[in-house]
Design a protein around this motif. Sequence first.
Motif, PDB file in Angstrom:
ATOM      1  N   GLU A 142       0.818  -1.218   0.000  1.00  0.00           N
ATOM      2  CA  GLU A 142       0.000   0.000   0.000  1.00  0.00           C
ATOM      3  C   GLU A 142       0.849   1.264   0.000  1.00  0.00           C
ATOM      4  N   GLU A 143       1.986   1.224   0.699  1.00  0.00           N
ATOM      5  CA  GLU A 143       2.854   2.402   0.737  1.00  0.00           C
ATOM      6  C   GLU A 143       3.380   2.743  -0.656  1.00  0.00           C
ATOM      7  N   ILE A 144       3.659   1.719  -1.448  1.00  0.00           N
ATOM      8  CA  ILE A 144       4.164   1.936  -2.806  1.00  0.00           C
ATOM      9  C   ILE A 144       3.056   2.499  -3.691  1.00  0.00           C
ATOM     10  N   VAL A 145       1.831   2.016  -3.509  1.00  0.00           N
ATOM     11  CA  VAL A 145       0.690   2.557  -4.269  1.00  0.00           C
ATOM     12  C   VAL A 145       0.546   4.048  -3.966  1.00  0.00           C
ATOM     13  N   GLN A 146       0.549   4.392  -2.679  1.00  0.00           N
ATOM     14  CA  GLN A 146       0.375   5.796  -2.291  1.00  0.00           C
ATOM     15  C   GLN A 146       1.534   6.658  -2.783  1.00  0.00           C
ATOM     16  N   ALA A 147       2.754   6.167  -2.662  1.00  0.00           N
ATOM     17  CA  ALA A 147       3.916   6.916  -3.145  1.00  0.00           C
ATOM     18  C   ALA A 147       3.831   7.147  -4.652  1.00  0.00           C
ATOM     19  N   THR A 148       3.325   6.159  -5.368  1.00  0.00           N
ATOM     20  CA  THR A 148       3.163   6.295  -6.821  1.00  0.00           C
ATOM     21  C   THR A 148       2.148   7.372  -7.146  1.00  0.00           C
ATOM     22  N   LEU A 149       1.046   7.413  -6.415  1.00  0.00           N
ATOM     23  CA  LEU A 149       0.031   8.446  -6.642  1.00  0.00           C
ATOM     24  C   LEU A 149       0.589   9.839  -6.378  1.00  0.00           C
ATOM     25  N   ILE A 150       1.351   9.975  -5.286  1.00  0.00           N
ATOM     26  CA  ILE A 150       1.957  11.273  -4.959  1.00  0.00           C
ATOM     27  C   ILE A 150       2.926  11.704  -6.050  1.00  0.00           C
ATOM     28  N   GLN A 151       3.795  10.792  -6.460  1.00  0.00           N
ATOM     29  CA  GLN A 151       4.813  11.138  -7.451  1.00  0.00           C
ATOM     30  C   GLN A 151       4.200  11.375  -8.830  1.00  0.00           C
ATOM     31  N   ALA A 152       3.215  10.575  -9.203  1.00  0.00           N
ATOM     32  CA  ALA A 152       2.564  10.760 -10.510  1.00  0.00           C
ATOM     33  C   ALA A 152       1.845  12.104 -10.561  1.00  0.00           C
ATOM     34  N   SER A 153       1.179  12.467  -9.473  1.00  0.00           N
ATOM     35  CA  SER A 153       0.509  13.764  -9.412  1.00  0.00           C
ATOM     36  C   SER A 153       1.527  14.896  -9.541  1.00  0.00           C
ATOM     37  N   ARG A 154       2.632  14.735  -8.860  1.00  0.00           N
ATOM     38  CA  ARG A 154       3.703  15.745  -8.913  1.00  0.00           C
ATOM     39  C   ARG A 154       4.277  15.857 -10.333  1.00  0.00           C
ATOM     40  N   LEU A 155       4.510  14.711 -10.971  1.00  0.00           N
ATOM     41  CA  LEU A 155       5.044  14.727 -12.335  1.00  0.00           C
ATOM     42  C   LEU A 155       4.046  15.353 -13.315  1.00  0.00           C
ATOM     43  N   PHE A 156       2.774  15.047 -13.146  1.00  0.00           N
ATOM     44  CA  PHE A 156       1.750  15.606 -14.025  1.00  0.00           C
ATOM     45  C   PHE A 156       1.692  17.130 -13.878  1.00  0.00           C
ATOM     46  N   LYS A 157       1.767  17.616 -12.664  1.00  0.00           N
ATOM     47  CA  LYS A 157       1.677  19.057 -12.406  1.00  0.00           C
ATOM     48  C   LYS A 157       2.970  19.792 -12.751  1.00  0.00           C
TER      49      LYS A 157
END
Length: 196
Positions: A142-157
């Motif tokens: 779950e920690e990897i899923v959440q980290a991926t969401l944070i990083q993907a959002s950051r990369l998109f923005k």
Amino acid sequence: MANDYATLATLKLSMGITDTDRDALLEQALASASRGIDRMTGRRFYLDATAVQRTYNPAGKVVRDGPGERLLTDDIGDDAGLIVETGAGGSWTAVTDYEMTPDNALARGLPVTGLLRPSAGWGSGTARVRVTARWGWPAVPEEIVQATLIQASRLFKRKDSPEGVTGSAEWGVVRLSRRDPDMWALIEHFVLPGFG
């Protein structure tokens, strides 16, 4: 995309996006975030669909562990189809007197990271160990899923923050940090020694 650690639907929900106009950019951000986490941690969290062979040189990969020797391996996420052999060149001999370590790893949702031979060694000199396994983790933590969401959002923005600077009239200009502290806190304990 294949082997991403979060879904497009979950990313869109977390960002409040309901249209499909930016799906290609969001998918690219998910893929980049997932592979970036692989590089930062020195491991990957998706599981191979089928068993794949890898060959190890015991020199530098074996540690004395109580009464035997433990061969350090890459993450093994499933014991179905696990085959262990020793040998060299075209001559291989099946090994069955090994134990997976850590104990009960797969039952706890963790990968096997070593093979212990309690009464024998793994060989030396030109001997090699060939392991056929499904590499990766049993399930994405779950920690990897959440980290991926944070990083993907950051990369998109990131497209909206030229040269790493963002801001608003209300709170001024801010330089973005190189590494998101929340994302790093989630993945830090997964980092293999020598990575990160």
